[in-house]
Design an enzyme around this catalytic site. Structure first.
Site, PDB file in Angstrom:
ATOM      1  N   HIS A 114       0.856  -1.202   0.000  1.00 45.20           N
ATOM      2  CA  HIS A 114       0.000   0.000   0.000  1.00 45.20           C
ATOM      3  C   HIS A 114       0.883   1.240   0.000  1.00 45.20           C
ATOM      4  O   HIS A 114       1.944   1.255   0.617  1.00 45.20           O
ATOM      5  CB  HIS A 114      -0.907   0.036   1.251  1.00 45.20           C
ATOM      6  CG  HIS A 114      -2.086   0.941   1.092  1.00 45.20           C
ATOM      7  ND1 HIS A 114      -2.005   2.288   1.360  1.00 45.20           N
ATOM      8  CD2 HIS A 114      -3.339   0.707   0.661  1.00 45.20           C
ATOM      9  CE1 HIS A 114      -3.183   2.855   1.104  1.00 45.20           C
ATOM     10  NE2 HIS A 114      -4.014   1.904   0.675  1.00 45.20           N
ATOM     11  N   ASP A 154      -7.941  -5.221  -0.005  1.00 46.89           N
ATOM     12  CA  ASP A 154      -8.454  -6.125  -1.043  1.00 46.89           C
ATOM     13  C   ASP A 154      -8.112  -7.589  -0.808  1.00 46.89           C
ATOM     14  O   ASP A 154      -8.607  -8.453  -1.529  1.00 46.89           O
ATOM     15  CB  ASP A 154      -7.903  -5.691  -2.410  1.00 46.89           C
ATOM     16  CG  ASP A 154      -8.447  -4.324  -2.814  1.00 46.89           C
ATOM     17  OD1 ASP A 154      -7.647  -3.426  -3.122  1.00 46.89           O
ATOM     18  OD2 ASP A 154      -9.683  -4.158  -2.753  1.00 46.89           O
TER      19      ASP A 154
HETATM   20  C1  SDX Z   1      -6.299   0.047  -3.047  1.00 47.17           C
HETATM   21  O1  SDX Z   1      -4.327   4.481  -2.159  1.00 47.17           O
HETATM   22  C2  SDX Z   1      -5.298   3.930  -1.550  1.00 47.17           C
HETATM   23  O2  SDX Z   1      -5.673   4.334  -0.470  1.00 47.17           O
HETATM   24  C3  SDX Z   1      -5.944   2.743  -2.276  1.00 47.17           C
HETATM   25  C4  SDX Z   1      -6.969   1.948  -1.496  1.00 47.17           C
HETATM   26  C5  SDX Z   1      -8.237   2.748  -1.225  1.00 47.17           C
HETATM   27  O3  SDX Z   1      -8.933   2.424  -0.249  1.00 47.17           O
HETATM   28  O4  SDX Z   1      -8.577   3.627  -2.086  1.00 47.17           O
HETATM   29  O5  SDX Z   1      -6.406   1.524  -0.262  1.00 47.17           O
HETATM   30  C6  SDX Z   1      -7.416   0.704  -2.289  1.00 47.17           C
HETATM   31  O6  SDX Z   1      -6.096   0.351  -4.189  1.00 47.17           O
HETATM   32  C7  SDX Z   1      -5.410  -0.938  -2.326  1.00 47.17           C
HETATM   33  C8  SDX Z   1      -4.229  -1.443  -3.210  1.00 47.17           C
HETATM   34  C9  SDX Z   1      -4.734  -2.530  -4.135  1.00 47.17           C
HETATM   35  N1  SDX Z   1      -3.678  -2.950  -5.096  1.00 47.17           N
HETATM   36  C10 SDX Z   1      -3.003  -4.096  -4.968  1.00 47.17           C
HETATM   37  O7  SDX Z   1      -3.180  -4.888  -4.052  1.00 47.17           O
HETATM   38  C11 SDX Z   1      -2.018  -4.358  -6.117  1.00 47.17           C
HETATM   39  C12 SDX Z   1      -0.717  -4.926  -5.558  1.00 47.17           C
HETATM   40  N2  SDX Z   1      -0.010  -3.885  -4.807  1.00 47.17           N
HETATM   41  C13 SDX Z   1       0.985  -3.114  -5.500  1.00 47.17           C
HETATM   42  O8  SDX Z   1       0.934  -3.040  -6.862  1.00 47.17           O
HETATM   43  C14 SDX Z   1       1.444  -1.864  -4.735  1.00 47.17           C
HETATM   44  O9  SDX Z   1       1.716  -2.248  -3.463  1.00 47.17           O
HETATM   45  C15 SDX Z   1       0.520  -0.651  -4.711  1.00 47.17           C
HETATM   46  C16 SDX Z   1       0.070  -0.269  -6.074  1.00 47.17           C
HETATM   47  C17 SDX Z   1      -0.670  -0.908  -3.852  1.00 47.17           C
HETATM   48  C18 SDX Z   1       1.317   0.500  -4.085  1.00 47.17           C
HETATM   49  O10 SDX Z   1       2.337   0.797  -4.962  1.00 47.17           O
HETATM   50  P1  SDX Z   1       3.465   1.884  -4.598  1.00 47.17           P
HETATM   51  O11 SDX Z   1       3.130   2.618  -3.365  1.00 47.17           O
HETATM   52  O12 SDX Z   1       3.736   2.670  -5.835  1.00 47.17           O
HETATM   53  O13 SDX Z   1       4.710   0.993  -4.241  1.00 47.17           O
HETATM   54  P2  SDX Z   1       5.786   0.476  -5.280  1.00 47.17           P
HETATM   55  O14 SDX Z   1       5.112  -0.155  -6.460  1.00 47.17           O
HETATM   56  O15 SDX Z   1       6.763   1.579  -5.551  1.00 47.17           O
HETATM   57  O16 SDX Z   1       6.479  -0.688  -4.433  1.00 47.17           O
HETATM   58  C19 SDX Z   1       7.538  -0.389  -3.514  1.00 47.17           C
HETATM   59  C20 SDX Z   1       8.380  -1.672  -3.490  1.00 47.17           C
HETATM   60  C21 SDX Z   1       8.845  -2.106  -4.882  1.00 47.17           C
HETATM   61  O17 SDX Z   1      10.026  -2.866  -4.721  1.00 47.17           O
HETATM   62  P3  SDX Z   1      11.483  -2.122  -4.883  1.00 47.17           P
HETATM   63  O18 SDX Z   1      11.436  -1.389  -6.220  1.00 47.17           O
HETATM   64  O19 SDX Z   1      11.596  -1.186  -3.698  1.00 47.17           O
HETATM   65  O20 SDX Z   1      12.482  -3.252  -4.869  1.00 47.17           O
HETATM   66  O21 SDX Z   1       7.574  -2.759  -3.003  1.00 47.17           O
HETATM   67  C22 SDX Z   1       7.412  -3.726  -4.036  1.00 47.17           C
HETATM   68  C23 SDX Z   1       7.762  -3.049  -5.339  1.00 47.17           C
HETATM   69  O22 SDX Z   1       8.240  -3.997  -6.297  1.00 47.17           O
HETATM   70  N3  SDX Z   1       6.007  -4.152  -4.000  1.00 47.17           N
HETATM   71  C24 SDX Z   1       5.576  -5.373  -4.203  1.00 47.17           C
HETATM   72  C25 SDX Z   1       4.183  -5.318  -4.045  1.00 47.17           C
HETATM   73  N4  SDX Z   1       3.819  -4.067  -3.768  1.00 47.17           N
HETATM   74  C26 SDX Z   1       4.948  -3.338  -3.739  1.00 47.17           C
HETATM   75  N5  SDX Z   1       6.227  -6.522  -4.489  1.00 47.17           N
HETATM   76  C27 SDX Z   1       5.457  -7.631  -4.639  1.00 47.17           C
HETATM   77  N6  SDX Z   1       4.099  -7.649  -4.509  1.00 47.17           N
HETATM   78  C28 SDX Z   1       3.430  -6.514  -4.216  1.00 47.17           C
HETATM   79  N7  SDX Z   1       2.108  -6.527  -4.083  1.00 47.17           N
END
Ligand code: SDX
Length: 439
Positions: free
Chosen positions: A311, A368
């Site tokens: 998140h 989720d």
């Molecule tokens: C919602 O914003 C809100 O408030 C949203 C929400 C709401 O109520 O409106 O809470 C609802 O959208 C919840 C999120 C639902 N999405 C997912 O579950 C999709 C999977 N999650 C990710 O794609 C990610 O965690 C996000 C999109 C939720 C957040 O992305 P960020 O903040 O841009 O973080 P990032 O992609 O820059 O990740 C930081 C690091 C990275 O690794 P490094 O580059 O530091 O090595 O964490 C890793 C990412 O690769 N990472 C993950 C991961 N999420 C982040 N690695 C594996 N699996 C994951 N799910």
């Protein structure tokens, strides 16, 4: 460098031999922000922040999140309180109006939701033209946008009375459109809303009642739906709410603005994740090797991500996920059912929360992760999961739209850093072109 100048907190920026004081503003919960409104005029600089990770887009009184401590409050009230003592309609009123409703305000609001729960019969005929396999989120955003053609325009210049009715209308009608979209997808006749049912009971009845198969409205399922809708009702400046604020800032009418929010929410990185989680859990359950998928999620060469994990704001367990997980386990126990995907989800969570990759990045289950398992137990089909999220988020979007039109008439138009070709670089190319090329 911080400084206390003229008894206000500032940050001092040193650039090209110049020192510029930028005010630091403090929120009511102690969060601090650097006010950069004078940055460009004072220094010629703009800031760049892809995804707005470090950027506050507005001041807001609606929702407070502390991502480190896993705190979520609507208008100052913790969600843990609201799920115990309020209904979704109470919380919708709270978000939109700022306080929980009195008994009379609640009666008036419920009556307005009821009187605005039907869609125009000409709009109902739109459903005859959607293909049966159309995803309900696409139907929802289309139909909400179409409301602008059937109902009076609602924008920054509309009277408060009309805004009140239109906000109630979109919060109520979205539920009718969602249920009609579901009935369309299974080829069953639509079920109209009833004046004698509560918001959530009405939705369940429109979804599952049928002329040949009366639907028993279980009070427990109604309670559970209220809890789920409350937990999804708002979340400050998430992607879809930001989309609502951006579109709304151009003084677009309310319905088109909400339609943009629905479209943003449908993405798998956002609200679409609840459906993606179930699809992923099925694959992992079938394969049986949880650790294989944990390793895939860690592999930078793989696009695979653990859906429902991570998140932007929560760097601790999403408080909503904690409540939903408990409700999920209790509900399955109560109905004497089990879901193998719940077991797989628990194993996945246990493995991830022990893994240094997830620990270092503060990746926890988000709202989720367990929601879909609970919706499955309630009989909600998977292609309706994100629609459920949209229904619940409607009051949040409406509240932010109202706050935005009340606050600022500034259109949202960020700057950029141009990194394309310069005139010098294309000079030769221009020369080599025919003289007809006009600059
Ligand atoms: C919602 O914003 C809100 O408030 C949203 C929400 C709401 O109520 O409106 O809470 C609802 O959208 C919840 C999120 C639902 N999405 C997912 O579950 C999709 C999977 N999650 C990710 O794609 C990610 O965690 C996000 C999109 C939720 C957040 O992305 P960020 O903040 O841009 O973080 P990032 O992609 O820059 O990740 C930081 C690091 C990275 O690794 P490094 O580059 O530091 O090595 O964490 C890793 C990412 O690769 N990472 C993950 C991961 N999420 C982040 N690695 C594996 N699996 C994951 N799910």
């Amino acid at each position: 460098m911080a400084s206390e100048i003229k008894n206000r907190e500032c940050a001092v920026l040193k650039f090209e031999g110049k020192e510029v004081e930028l005010p630091v503003v403090t929120g009511t919960e102690g969060d601090k922000a650097l006010d950069i409104r004078a940055l460009r005029s004072e220094t010629g600089l703009v800031t760049i922040d892809p995804g707005f990770v470090n950027t506050a887009s507005c001041r807001s009184q609606i929702t407070y999140i502390d991502g480190e401590r896993g705190i979520l409050r609507y208008r100052g009230i913790p969600i843990e309180e609201l799920v115990k003592k309020s209904t979704f309609v109470d919380v919708a009123y709270l978000l939109v109006h700022g306080t929980l409703p009195t008994a009379q305000e609640r009666l008036d609001f419920s009556s307005m939701l009821n009187l605005n729960s039907l869609i125009h019969e000409d709009m109902r005929r739109f459903f005859d033209h959607f293909p049966q396999g159309a995803h309900p989120m696409h139907i929802l955003s289309t139909m909400i946008n179409a409301m602008a053609a059937f109902y009076p325009n609602v924008d920054i210049n509309t009277t408060t009375a009309n805004i009140e009715q239109s906000c109630a209308r979109v919060i109520s009608i979205v539920r009718t459109i969602a249920a009609f979209a579901y009935k369309k997808s299974i080829g069953e006749p639509i079920v109209y809303p009833r004046h004698d049912l509560s918001y959530c009971a009405n939705f369940l009845n429109m979804m599952f009642d049928s002329p040949v198969r009366p639907y028993h409205i279980s009070p427990e399922t109604v309670r559970l739906l209220n809890v789920l809708f409350i937990l999804h009702a708002d979340h400050e400046q998430n992607c879809s709410t930001s989309a609502v604020r951006v579109i709304g800032s151009a003084q677009v009418n309310l319905y088109a603005t909400i339609s943009a929010g629905i479209s943003a929410l449908s993405g798998p990185l956002h609200g679409g994740a609840n459906q993606a989680v179930i699809e992923q859990l099925k694959i992992i359950h079938k394969d049986g090797d949880v650790n294989k998928f944990i390793n895939m999620a860690k592999d930078k060469n793989s696009p695979f991500r653990l859906m429902g994990f991570g998140h932007r704001v929560y760097k601790s367990y999403d408080p909503r996920a904690a409540i939903i997980r408990k409700e999920c386990e209790n509900y399955l126990n109560r109905i004497g059912s089990s879901d193998p995907l719940l077991e797989t989800a628990r194993k996945l969570e246990d493995a991830a929360l022990k893994d240094p990759y997830f620990i270092e990045r503060s990746l926890y289950p988000n709202v989720d992760f367990y929601t879909g398992i609970l919706y499955r137990a309630m009989g909600i089909p998977e292609n309706m999961f994100t629609v459920m999220f949209a229904l619940a988020r409607l009051p949040g979007w409406v509240a932010h739209w109202r706050e935005m039109i009340g606050d600022s008439t500034k259109i949202v138009r960020p700057r950029q850093l141009y990194i394309g070709r310069t005139l010098q670089e294309i000079g030769d190319e221009l020369e080599s072109r025919s003289s007809t090329f006009l600059l």
